[in-house]
Enzyme design. Structure first.
Site, short mmCIF file in Angstrom:
data_model
loop_
_atom_site.label_atom_id
_atom_site.label_comp_id
_atom_site.label_asym_id
_atom_site.label_seq_id
_atom_site.Cartn_x
_atom_site.Cartn_y
_atom_site.Cartn_z
N ASP A 15 0.75 -1.41 -0.15
CA ASP A 15 -0.17 0.06 -0.03
C ASP A 15 0.87 1.37 0.00
OD1 ASP A 15 -2.36 1.42 0.08
OD2 ASP A 15 -2.85 1.08 2.06
N TRP A 20 2.62 8.05 -2.66
CA TRP A 20 4.00 8.21 -3.01
C TRP A 20 4.15 8.97 -4.14
CZ3 TRP A 20 6.95 7.56 -7.24
CH2 TRP A 20 8.18 7.47 -7.15
N ARG A 28 -1.11 9.02 -10.04
CA ARG A 28 -1.11 7.79 -9.07
C ARG A 28 -0.47 6.65 -9.95
NH1 ARG A 28 -4.17 7.37 -4.82
NH2 ARG A 28 -4.45 5.24 -5.27
N HIS A 32 2.38 3.26 -9.10
CA HIS A 32 2.01 2.02 -9.19
C HIS A 32 3.26 1.45 -10.07
CE1 HIS A 32 -1.54 2.22 -7.39
NE2 HIS A 32 -2.42 2.75 -8.55
N SER A 60 -7.27 -5.76 -5.33
CA SER A 60 -8.36 -6.37 -4.59
C SER A 60 -9.60 -6.45 -5.43
CB SER A 60 -8.36 -5.72 -3.27
OG SER A 60 -9.07 -4.37 -3.33
N GLU A 62 -12.12 -5.04 -4.43
CA GLU A 62 -12.77 -3.58 -4.21
C GLU A 62 -12.02 -2.68 -5.11
OE1 GLU A 62 -11.42 -5.62 -1.60
OE2 GLU A 62 -13.71 -6.36 -1.31
N ARG A 66 -12.04 1.78 -8.56
CA ARG A 66 -11.22 3.18 -8.83
C ARG A 66 -11.45 3.46 -10.14
NH1 ARG A 66 -5.42 2.27 -5.67
NH2 ARG A 66 -6.32 1.78 -3.88
N LEU A 126 11.34 -20.69 -4.60
CA LEU A 126 10.01 -19.91 -3.81
C LEU A 126 8.69 -20.12 -4.76
CD1 LEU A 126 9.46 -17.52 -1.93
CD2 LEU A 126 9.86 -15.94 -3.90
C1 FPP Z 1 -2.02 -0.07 -3.50
O1 FPP Z 1 -1.67 1.27 -3.20
C2 FPP Z 1 -1.29 -0.48 -4.48
C3 FPP Z 1 -2.08 -1.25 -5.42
C4 FPP Z 1 -3.58 -1.17 -5.65
C5 FPP Z 1 -1.28 -1.95 -6.55
C6 FPP Z 1 -0.08 -2.53 -6.38
C7 FPP Z 1 0.56 -2.79 -7.59
C8 FPP Z 1 1.89 -2.73 -7.69
C9 FPP Z 1 2.70 -2.63 -6.60
C10 FPP Z 1 2.53 -2.59 -9.19
C11 FPP Z 1 3.29 -4.01 -9.33
C12 FPP Z 1 2.98 -5.21 -8.97
C13 FPP Z 1 3.16 -6.39 -9.67
C14 FPP Z 1 2.61 -7.68 -9.13
C15 FPP Z 1 4.22 -6.52 -10.69
P1 FPP Z 1 -2.48 2.58 -3.38
O2 FPP Z 1 -2.98 3.11 -4.78
O3 FPP Z 1 -3.81 2.24 -2.52
O4 FPP Z 1 -1.87 3.78 -2.45
P2 FPP Z 1 -2.54 4.66 -1.53
O5 FPP Z 1 -3.14 4.20 -0.25
O6 FPP Z 1 -1.31 5.71 -1.22
O7 FPP Z 1 -3.62 5.52 -2.30
#
Ligand code: FPP
Length: 242
Positions: A15, A20, A28, A32, A60, A62, A66, A126
């Site tokens: 998260d 970030w 946003r 990612h 997720s 949910e 978005r 792994l």
């Molecule tokens: C949550 O941060 C993150 C996600 C919904 C996406 C996770 C995806 C990656 C880390 C990209 C790479 C993944 C793989 C498996 C190749 P958020 O958007 O909820 O952040 P916030 O809480 O600051 O809004």
């Protein structure tokens, strides 16, 4: 760190990507994209530390809510990362498995996932599980339906459904329970991740945003795990640790 203080199964809620990016006045999806490097480092570090299973929460149930543009970019990012990394994962003996509602994914991504799983199925390194379109309640409801179908077909007696039988119908069938859950981004929630499998997990929360997560942060979480006394409902005295 002794080998018995290394968790067998680590799960991670990645998260903080959005924050970030927002902190850098970027869109946003830039957060990612910046989250891919830490995924790579975490996978490498898990293998190096002798962790047997790593389960990452990438998207997720949910998250479909978005904005359309963010969802679409995230799906594109998964597709691209999988395409780029699969050969190296395979060369490093990683066995890849995806959990979640695949019927929700685009057919191209679905196909790539199936190919990656087939390619790495016999690997003995792994075990890397990626949760996409996943929800813990979805998983449990799905398991209940599968078992009910077996009962309807006369293959299973309702009276034979106990915890062990139930677990065979879950997404992570055959995998050990999660020992350590790491959540970055400062929130102290499980957010509908592996509800069944997290029953006895140690929970580690850090304010570090996912794009800043590194092997050092991972080691801090492992040190926390090593310091925990796991009682599984017993007393410390019964377990000979107090
Ligand atoms: C949550 O941060 C993150 C996600 C919904 C996406 C996770 C995806 C990656 C880390 C990209 C790479 C993944 C793989 C498996 C190749 P958020 O958007 O909820 O952040 P916030 O809480 O600051 O809004």
């Amino acid at each position: 760190m002794s080998s018995d203080s290394i968790p067998r199964h680590v799960a991670v809620i990645m998260d903080g990507n959005g924050r970030w990016a927002e902190g850098r006045s970027k869109p946003r999806y830039a957060g990612h994209r910046a989250g891919i490097g830490p995924v790579r480092e975490t996978v490498e570090h898990a293998a190096k530390r002798g962790i047997a299973r790593l389960t990452l929460f990438a998207f997720s149930s949910e998250n479909w809510g978005r904005p359309q543009d963010e969802v679409s970019r995230l799906m594109g990012l998964f597709h691209e990362a999988l395409q780029r990394e699969i050969d190296e994962l395979h060369a490093n003996h990683v066995r890849l498995r995806f959990i979640g509602d695949r019927s929700m994914l685009r057919s191209g991504l679905r196909q790539r996932i199936a190919d990656a799983e087939a390619l790495t199925a016999a690997n003995d390194g792994l075990g890397l599980n990626i949760a996409v379109a996943y929800g813990g309640r979805w998983d449990i409801a799905n398991a209940a339906r599968r078992l009910a179908e077996r009962v309807e077909r006369g293959e299973l007696k309702a009276s034979a459904i106990d915890e062990a039988e139930f677990a065979t119908a879950l997404s992570l069938t055959g995998e050990p329970d999660v020992d350590l859950l790491i959540r970055t981004g400062g929130e102290h929630r499980i957010s509908n991740f592996l509800l069944w499998n997290l029953a006895y997990a140690e929970l580690y929360f850090t304010d570090c945003l996912w794009p800043d997560f590194s092997s050092r942060e991972f080691d801090a979480a492992l040190a926390f795990f090593g310091s925990r006394e796991r009682r599984y409902g017993h007393t410390g005295k019964q377990l000979g640790v107090a």
